[in-house]
Design an enzyme around this catalytic site. Structure first.
Site, PDB file in Angstrom:
ATOM      1  N   LYS A   1      -1.747  11.075  -5.202  1.00  0.00           N
ATOM      2  CA  LYS A   1      -2.134  11.232  -6.608  1.00  0.00           C
ATOM      3  C   LYS A   1      -1.907  12.670  -7.069  1.00  0.00           C
ATOM      4  O   LYS A   1      -2.221  13.039  -8.188  1.00  0.00           O
ATOM      5  CB  LYS A   1      -3.596  10.834  -6.803  1.00  0.00           C
ATOM      6  CG  LYS A   1      -3.824   9.323  -6.641  1.00  0.00           C
ATOM      7  CD  LYS A   1      -5.220   8.942  -7.041  1.00  0.00           C
ATOM      8  CE  LYS A   1      -5.628   7.572  -6.542  1.00  0.00           C
ATOM      9  NZ  LYS A   1      -5.027   6.486  -7.286  1.00  0.00           N
TER      10      LYS A   1
ATOM     11  N   HIS B   1     -15.082   3.861  -8.375  1.00  0.00           N
ATOM     12  CA  HIS B   1     -13.976   3.063  -7.818  1.00  0.00           C
ATOM     13  C   HIS B   1     -14.519   2.292  -6.616  1.00  0.00           C
ATOM     14  O   HIS B   1     -15.412   2.778  -5.905  1.00  0.00           O
ATOM     15  CB  HIS B   1     -12.884   4.037  -7.376  1.00  0.00           C
ATOM     16  CG  HIS B   1     -11.592   3.422  -6.969  1.00  0.00           C
ATOM     17  ND1 HIS B   1     -11.409   2.849  -5.739  1.00  0.00           N
ATOM     18  CD2 HIS B   1     -10.410   3.307  -7.613  1.00  0.00           C
ATOM     19  CE1 HIS B   1     -10.162   2.409  -5.648  1.00  0.00           C
ATOM     20  NE2 HIS B   1      -9.527   2.672  -6.781  1.00  0.00           N
TER      21      HIS B   1
ATOM     22  N   GLN C   1      -9.074  11.325  -8.139  1.00  0.00           N
ATOM     23  CA  GLN C   1      -8.552  11.360  -9.501  1.00  0.00           C
ATOM     24  C   GLN C   1      -8.566  12.775 -10.066  1.00  0.00           C
ATOM     25  O   GLN C   1      -7.927  13.043 -11.074  1.00  0.00           O
ATOM     26  CB  GLN C   1      -9.438  10.440 -10.352  1.00  0.00           C
ATOM     27  CG  GLN C   1      -8.747   9.635 -11.389  1.00  0.00           C
ATOM     28  CD  GLN C   1      -7.476   8.957 -10.951  1.00  0.00           C
ATOM     29  OE1 GLN C   1      -6.378   9.420 -11.278  1.00  0.00           O
ATOM     30  NE2 GLN C   1      -7.561   7.873 -10.219  1.00  0.00           N
TER      31      GLN C   1
ATOM     32  N   CYS D   1      -9.921  -1.428 -10.003  1.00  0.00           N
ATOM     33  CA  CYS D   1     -10.732  -1.266  -8.782  1.00  0.00           C
ATOM     34  C   CYS D   1     -12.087  -0.635  -9.096  1.00  0.00           C
ATOM     35  O   CYS D   1     -12.616   0.149  -8.291  1.00  0.00           O
ATOM     36  CB  CYS D   1     -10.012  -0.425  -7.727  1.00  0.00           C
ATOM     37  SG  CYS D   1      -8.648  -1.279  -6.974  1.00  0.00           S
TER      38      CYS D   1
HETATM   39  N1  PLP Z   1     -11.272   6.954  -5.804  1.00  0.00           N
HETATM   40  C1  PLP Z   1     -10.756   7.010  -7.047  1.00  0.00           C
HETATM   41  C2  PLP Z   1     -11.557   7.663  -8.139  1.00  0.00           C
HETATM   42  C3  PLP Z   1      -9.500   6.470  -7.292  1.00  0.00           C
HETATM   43  O1  PLP Z   1      -8.996   6.531  -8.525  1.00  0.00           O
HETATM   44  C4  PLP Z   1      -8.793   5.873  -6.237  1.00  0.00           C
HETATM   45  C5  PLP Z   1      -7.488   5.260  -6.481  1.00  0.00           C
HETATM   46  O2  PLP Z   1      -7.115   4.934  -7.577  1.00  0.00           O
HETATM   47  C6  PLP Z   1      -9.371   5.855  -4.972  1.00  0.00           C
HETATM   48  C7  PLP Z   1     -10.618   6.407  -4.787  1.00  0.00           C
HETATM   49  C8  PLP Z   1      -8.661   5.257  -3.792  1.00  0.00           C
HETATM   50  O3  PLP Z   1      -7.503   6.004  -3.513  1.00  0.00           O
HETATM   51  P1  PLP Z   1      -6.529   5.517  -2.360  1.00  0.00           P
HETATM   52  O4  PLP Z   1      -6.065   4.151  -2.756  1.00  0.00           O
HETATM   53  O5  PLP Z   1      -5.424   6.515  -2.370  1.00  0.00           O
HETATM   54  O6  PLP Z   1      -7.305   5.493  -1.099  1.00  0.00           O
END
Ligand code: PLP
Length: 415
Positions: A230, A128, A207, A375
């Site tokens: 999440k 991500h 995740q 993302c």
């Molecule tokens: N890392 C992973 C694997 C994610 O799926 C996400 C969000 O979808 C994030 C990081 C970032 O999470 P946040 O937007 O809650 O900071």
């Protein structure tokens, strides 16, 4: 933590669904976008509401009843967060989200890695952006990022990882579960290899938290980041776990109230961790919600991981029957596709691009899915240059919902 291994029965799932007020609404969606954020159960909403109704005050400051109660609740959320991932309360820093937590570690990398020869950062190609950009951005400070190869299904090429890992590696940062492929990465072996090489290891559990068991000691990681939203908690409640010695070396990204123990005109003394790393007033009610959410997950009365797996397998096999539908990495029955995979399915459907399919599904049957690059643009583009659709499950989803989804996809495929 009490987690049930009871085989999930239909009535267990129905009972679980009832915990989520949004699913009881007449216009409730078929919510298949759980990887983006989960719905919130009644107990979490109530915990947030309780703060506003009964102990709305700032923390760590007031000596009156509501402030003392707010502080006590905030700290009990820390204890609950620590227990949930097998850590100690002093190893837990509250952050707004995973993105912020990873940025904190990245910003402190130069002080965390004393050895000036260690300039390499290793991350899987499937990460991500939140576990990619903070590291790439360190180029300005003399570091460089290398990407570990993954296959079409999203599985990490461990040989490529071992080839790249060496005594110049500063940190390896990997998600536990990919938000695009749903693959559960081999974090234990990677963290062990990184440790043997003298490199740090950060696990992005954003995740994973709602779907696989997490224990930082068993994983052998130095840092772990996750987002409460999440895992049924409110947005604004994130966690950074770090080994105590490492947290002590870190600098806050933002200094100010809360981060210091004493201030003079000619300088200041930082507070002890974790306070040093928690600047300003946090989202206090969100952390009340986080404690309720973690308790909720620990008390789910059936084996929800097994249930999610059954939804995943059912949906994949039904999708595979649809002409023009492709799931990257899924070839046919009997493959190892389902090993080490969480409840996420990426797919493409011939003739239906990312700006169309989610809109049609929403209009026709209030089915919520996510489409695009998720993302994670480099990896997603490698699967399909225009992006992929993604369904992601939680234990409140049902086979009946999947049947509705499959029926519409099959009709769309015919058009
Ligand atoms: N890392 C992973 C694997 C994610 O799926 C996400 C969000 O979808 C994030 C990081 C970032 O999470 P946040 O937007 O809650 O900071």
């Amino acid at each position: 933590m009490i987690k049930s291994d009871k085989k999930p029965e239909p009535q267990d799932v129905e009972k679980f669904r009832h915990e989520f007020p949004m699913l009881g609404n007449a216009d409730a969606p078929v919510y298949f976008d759980n990887a983006a954020t989960t719905l919130k159960p009644e107990c979490v909403i109530k915990a947030v509401e309780d703060y506003y109704y009964h102990f709305c005050a700032n923390i760590n400051r007031g000596l009156y009843e509501s402030s003392l109660l707010a502080t006590k609740k905030y700290e009990s959320a820390r204890t609950a967060a620590a227990a949930f991932i097998g850590a100690l309360p002093e190893e837990i820093v509250f952050t707004p989200n995973t993105t912020y937590a990873i940025n904190m570690v990245a910003a402190s990398l130069p002080v965390l890695v004393g050895d000036r020869c260690r300039k390499k950062i290793l991350i899987p190609f499937s990460e991500h952006h939140s576990n990619m950009i903070p590291w790439m951005n360190l180029e300005r400070r003399g570091f460089y990022t290398e990407f570990i190869r993954v296959d079409q299904a999203g599985r990490i090429d461990l040989n490529d990882f071992y080839d790249r890992l060496d005594r110049t590696t500063a940190i390896v940062a990997s998600s536990i579960v990919s938000n695009v492929s749903g693959v559960i990465n081999p974090v234990v072996v990677m963290a062990e290899a990184a440790g043997e090489c003298g490199a740090l290891f950060l696990a992005d559990a954003a995740q994973a938290a709602a779907h696989v068991d997490i224990n930082v000691k068993k994983l052998g990681v130095d840092f772990l980041a996750l987002s409460g939203h999440k895992i049924y908690a409110p947005p604004g409640s994130g966690i950074l776990y770090g080994k105590t010695g490492l947290l002590e070396k870190m600098e806050p990204i933002v200094w100010g109230g809360g981060t210091v123990s004493s201030v003079r005109q000619d300088g200041f003394e930082p507070a002890a961790v974790p306070k040093k790393l928690e600047p300003g007033t946090p989202d206090i009610p969100a952390f009340s919600g986080l404690e309720a959410a973690l308790g909720f997950v620990s008390d789910i009365g059936f084996d929800y991981q097994q249930y999610e797996k059954s939804l995943l397998e059912y949906c994949v096999y039904e999708m595979a029957k649809i002409p023009g539908l492709k799931i990257p990495g899924f070839v046919e029955e009997g493959t190892s596709f389902f090993n080490e995979r969480s409840a996420i399915i990426p797919f493409t459907l011939k003739g239906w691009d990312c700006s169309e399919l989610p809109v049609v599904l929403d209009k026709q049957a209030k089915i919520a899915i996510r489409s695009g690059f998720h993302c994670a643009q480099p990896f997603t583009c490698s699967l399909s240059p225009e992006g992929v659709h993604r369904v992601s499950f939680a234990p409140y989803n049902t086979k009946k919902e999947i049947d509705l989804f499959i029926g519409i996809l099959a009709e769309l495929a015919e058009l």
